[in-house]
Design an enzyme around this catalytic site. Sequence first.
Site, mmCIF file in Angstrom:
data_model
loop_
_atom_site.group_PDB
_atom_site.id
_atom_site.type_symbol
_atom_site.label_atom_id
_atom_site.label_comp_id
_atom_site.label_asym_id
_atom_site.label_seq_id
_atom_site.Cartn_x
_atom_site.Cartn_y
_atom_site.Cartn_z
ATOM 1 N N ASP A 74 0.909 -1.100 0.015
ATOM 2 C CA ASP A 74 -0.108 0.019 -0.006
ATOM 3 C C ASP A 74 0.881 1.288 -0.044
ATOM 4 O O ASP A 74 2.011 1.207 -0.615
ATOM 5 C CB ASP A 74 -1.012 -0.107 1.224
ATOM 6 C CG ASP A 74 -2.294 0.617 0.914
ATOM 7 O OD1 ASP A 74 -2.342 1.721 0.907
ATOM 8 O OD2 ASP A 74 -3.412 -0.132 0.888
ATOM 9 N N HIS A 112 -3.679 6.138 3.410
ATOM 10 C CA HIS A 112 -4.430 5.033 2.866
ATOM 11 C C HIS A 112 -3.747 3.857 3.666
ATOM 12 O O HIS A 112 -4.578 2.745 4.164
ATOM 13 C CB HIS A 112 -4.268 4.719 1.373
ATOM 14 C CG HIS A 112 -5.283 3.647 0.933
ATOM 15 N ND1 HIS A 112 -4.882 2.529 0.623
ATOM 16 C CD2 HIS A 112 -6.667 3.879 0.745
ATOM 17 C CE1 HIS A 112 -5.871 1.736 0.049
ATOM 18 N NE2 HIS A 112 -6.984 2.633 0.055
ATOM 19 N N SER A 287 -11.331 -0.938 -0.569
ATOM 20 C CA SER A 287 -9.941 -0.836 -0.105
ATOM 21 C C SER A 287 -10.153 -1.350 1.280
ATOM 22 O O SER A 287 -9.253 -1.906 1.985
ATOM 23 C CB SER A 287 -9.755 0.515 -0.180
ATOM 24 O OG SER A 287 -9.203 0.757 -1.449
#
Length: 460
Positions: A74, A112, A287
């Site tokens: 990520d 994220h 996600s």
Amino acid sequence: MPVSERMLRRAARLLAAVVAACASVALAGITLLAPAVPAHADSIRDGEYWLSEYGIQKAWDVSKGAGVTVAVIDSGVNGGIPDLKGAVAGGTDASGAGQADGQGPIGSEPVHGTLVATVLAGRGHNPDGSPAASGSVGSDGIVGVAPQAQLLTVSTWLGSPNPAGRTDADQIPAAVRWAVDHGAKVINMSLGSSSPDWPSSWDDAFLYAEQKDVVVVAAAGNRAAGNIQVGAPATIPGVLTVAGLDRQEHASVDASSQGVSIGVSAPAEQLLGGLPDGNYAQWEGSSGATPIVAGVAALIRAKWPQMSAKQVINRIVSTAKDAGAPGHDPIYGYGVLDAGAALTANVPETTANPLGSIADWIRVHRRSAPATPGPSPTGPAKAPAEDTPLPEASVPVPAASADANPWPAVVVLGFGGLIAVILGGGTWHVLRLRRAADAGADGGGETGDGAEGEPSAEKS
């Protein structure tokens, strides 16, 4: 359209897909909440509705993921926040633009990776803000689906031009290989692209993960980001693709996508997660659904350490609650995640990954068939060793039939003779017309086939 132009356009589309790969790694509707200190369980922990509604708390009676390593590929995971203290066991940077240990937030959505990691393996913290004791779960903050699992973080620069120059075609396979080589038994990829295709540079890395018996879990993508159809890597055979649900367990309008490669559905709206600075955020997207499923895979692998990756995936999809059209469908996959059933149900063993095999796909789509078939087996076929390399490409050699039919040759010869007769007749006619024209020019008389002084001619 000429073949060369068609090939150029196809190559251009593939290049665009590679450049845009992982562009849908984005967060929708991030809302900052209370800071981690002094956040309390009633404001954060109780907001994790998926723990009770999707059977995760029931699954904890069996396993909490101890002894399993999960890689998060990520934007980088900050293992220093209270809810992740002790959870990150190692990391690296595949982008060339991040911290060497993979814990520096980078890319177009730098927060994220930490959001994903807390949902997957957060450990919460104590009311005074201190980290939870090793092996325990704090009463406050975010607790992940597999709170006793260890994390590896592989930072990648996705969604915008990488200042270090490394593209997705380089970063993704490097990240997958590093994760496998450093002990990951589950890989979480909360990223996606707008194309179902993937560059050939990814093939060997995902094949390597399959051969090393690693469960790869990927996000289906989000309509809100423009991904109507599932994109790579979620289209790669053998990958467990996760679609998103709303609070009513219906397919999310914005935080999901559709495609035949979807394996299971999980919550993707009104999610809570931790940020790299210690704050929290409400977010949505497939996600967030992906680490929930990856966490369940970690619970299973902790309960049954010898269970193969294909059995783990089969256990998750076969215990899912059917939704949408009966059986597998392109919206919900095999159904809605049921973590409790995945950890407790009696599931028959399978001989194959229900979501396919990248090895088989490569043999069909990237490599030529063997030159000649081998002899028919005389006994039960033995599965090749996991590390057995694929055969080198070769050009098939056609074999002549022993009892070939003579009529095709006769027909070909017949047509050849007919064409020769037509050509001969045509040549004779042209020569005849030329002689007639020459005679007319010499004597000024008629041509014999047309009006006086104007020889007739056939239009081509």
